[in-house]
Design an enzyme around this catalytic site. Structure first.
Site, short mmCIF file in Angstrom:
data_model
loop_
_atom_site.label_atom_id
_atom_site.label_comp_id
_atom_site.label_asym_id
_atom_site.label_seq_id
_atom_site.Cartn_x
_atom_site.Cartn_y
_atom_site.Cartn_z
N GLY A 207 3.00 6.37 8.79
CA GLY A 207 4.41 6.57 8.47
C GLY A 207 5.27 5.38 8.88
O GLY A 207 6.40 5.23 8.42
N HIS B 59 0.82 -1.22 0.00
CA HIS B 59 0.00 0.00 0.00
C HIS B 59 0.85 1.28 0.00
O HIS B 59 0.33 2.37 -0.18
CB HIS B 59 -1.01 -0.01 1.16
CG HIS B 59 -0.48 0.45 2.47
ND1 HIS B 59 -0.17 -0.40 3.51
CD2 HIS B 59 -0.23 1.70 2.95
CE1 HIS B 59 0.25 0.31 4.54
NE2 HIS B 59 0.22 1.59 4.23
N SER C 194 4.22 2.37 8.32
CA SER C 194 3.84 1.33 7.36
C SER C 194 5.04 0.80 6.60
O SER C 194 5.94 1.56 6.23
CB SER C 194 2.88 1.91 6.33
OG SER C 194 1.60 1.86 6.84
N ASP D 69 -0.68 -7.32 1.65
CA ASP D 69 -0.01 -6.02 1.70
C ASP D 69 1.51 -6.23 1.83
O ASP D 69 2.09 -6.09 2.92
CB ASP D 69 -0.56 -5.22 2.89
CG ASP D 69 -0.16 -3.76 2.83
OD1 ASP D 69 0.39 -3.33 1.79
OD2 ASP D 69 -0.40 -3.04 3.83
C1 4AZ Z 1 -0.53 3.96 8.65
O1 4AZ Z 1 -1.36 4.75 8.25
C2 4AZ Z 1 -0.85 3.14 9.86
N1 4AZ Z 1 -2.04 1.56 14.42
C3 4AZ Z 1 -0.02 2.09 10.21
C4 4AZ Z 1 -0.30 1.35 11.33
C5 4AZ Z 1 -1.40 1.64 12.09
C6 4AZ Z 1 -2.24 2.68 11.75
C7 4AZ Z 1 -1.94 3.44 10.62
C8 4AZ Z 1 -1.71 0.81 13.30
O2 4AZ Z 1 0.55 3.82 8.08
#
Ligand code: 4AZ
Length: 398
Positions: free
Chosen positions: A334, A181, A336, A235
């Site tokens: 961020g 993603h 992710s 993902d």
């Molecule tokens: C994000 O938007 C994201 N709390 C990654 C992990 C989580 C929430 C948002 C988990 O990258």
């Protein structure tokens, strides 16, 4: 929460094998007077005495467990006489004595070099030197600890132009694993606009001694990641990296690979793992954290995650869930693409890719991660590196 713990601990307790029973019988029958049989083997003599549930181990000589007595063992340190996946000890739970795996924090902390050695191109991690690190002291900040890159040397920072996009994990000298993603254009992503930094402690700072910078020569997003529904199934993505001279990552104190666990290998509910990233301090926080952070999280049972916290439509078998103590530590925007790593035998294994979650650190909304152990074959197929996905560093049971 209590319910999760009970399930976890039951799982741990039940997972001990028959092999253990015979070994235990053998050991207790040959107990040498004056010597603690648990300290006799070649196993490490760890001084850790806390289990995965956070309980303190009982003094071995204070318990009578299933007719076995350890009268000569005058300590409560975790031991592994029967070659389980990691040391364990006996704890008291609801008036019962049970065995639990230990929380093996560390590990012999190796001295950290004051200045990093110059990268030597002949030095590259292999499938059998992954998952090792030099731990540095960390400073506490909101919902986690500020981390030095030597504690998370596999962390990758992915940029598009000058803009930070996502985290990632170095799994082989030329390959970074991240989340699909992160690349909203999918297969049409223009990889030449991207760069990957390894060895970065702070997003907005450059440390030319520790950092290594790469171009992206190839992006592989999972063919079944659906950019239209964004349901986060599959993902996962791979980036092939090379520097201006065509060189891949060189092993230093600040740049190392993480290990991949074997296909479909899972750990018990409640197991302590850690996440790392350069993401937001707090939900809604405007600025990205400038510094690399890490936090401790515990694995949540699949059943709870699919039925209690989310639904089966939201969380499927390609995902796993985890959350920090009291819901206070979590991944956030961020982070992710970054790693969820679990330690076994002082070696760090990549179990999850930070993927999604409702909010950040919100009660009853755990973080959701791509379950890496479902993708060993996919990773092997696209990297051509089956040795790296075989999980050969994973502790073997007898
Ligand atoms: C994000 O938007 C994201 N709390 C990654 C992990 C989580 C929430 C948002 C988990 O990258």
């Amino acid at each position: 929460m209590k319910c999760i713990l009970v399930i976890l601990l039951l799982t741990c307790t039940l997972s001990f094998t028959d092999a253990f029973k015979s070994l235990w019988r053998e050991n207790t029958s040959t107990q040498v007077k004056g010597k603690c049989i648990l300290d006799g083997g070649k196993e490490s003599k760890t001084k850790v005495s806390v289990t995965v549930s956070g309980r303190i181990c009982l003094q071995w000589n204070s318990v009578q467990y299933r007719n076995h007595s350890f009268s000569n063992c005058d300590h409560n340190y975790c031991r592994n006489p029967n070659n389980m996946i990691q040391p364990w000890c006996i704890v008291r739970r609801r008036n019962r004595y049970v065995r639990e795996y230990c929380y093996t924090t560390n590990r012999e902390v190796k001295p950290t070099a004051t200045s990093s050695p110059k990268p030597d191109p002949s030095k590259q991690d292999t499938e059998s030197s992954c998952g090792e690190r030099h731990l540095n002291p960390t400073r506490k900040i909101i919902g986690g600890s500020r981390s030095t890159v030597e504690s998370q040397p596999w962390i990758a920072a992915i940029f598009k132009g000058d803009g930070f996009v996502c985290g990632g994990t170095l799994i082989a000298p030329c390959w970074v694993l991240t989340a699909a993603h992160c690349f909203s254009s999918g297969k049409r992503t223009q990889v030449r606009k991207y760069s990957v930094f390894l060895g970065k402690t702070a997003i907005n700072e450059t440390d030319s001694v520790k950092e290594q910078q790469f171009d992206v020569s190839k992006l592989v997003v999972h063919e079944d990641y659906d950019y239209t529904t964004e349901n986060y199934n599959n993902d996962i993505a791979l980036l092939k990296i090379a520097d201006k001279n065509g060189q891949c990552a060189v092993r230093t104190d600040s740049v190392r690979t993480a290990c991949l666990p074997p296909f479909q290998q899972m750990l018990p509910t409640g197991f302590f793992c850690e996440i790392a990233g350069y993401g937001r301090h707090q939900k809604g926080g405007f600025e990205y954290s400038r510094y690399l952070k890490q936090a401790q999280v515990r694995l949540i049972s699949q059943d709870d995650c699919q039925n209690k916290y989310y639904s089966k439509d939201e969380v499927n078998k390609n995902m796993l869930c985890a959350i920090g103590r009291d819901w206070e530590e979590d991944a956030c925007q961020g982070d992710s693409g970054g790693p969820l790593l679990c330690e076994l035998n002082q070696t760090m294994f990549l179990y999850g890719i930070i993927s999604w979650g409702k909010g950040c650190s919100e009660k009853f909304n755990p973080g959701v991660y791509t379950k890496v152990t479902n993708y060993n074959n996919w990773i092997a197929q696209h990297t051509g590196l089956p040795k790296y996905t075989a999980g050969s560093r994973y502790p073997q049971k007898d």
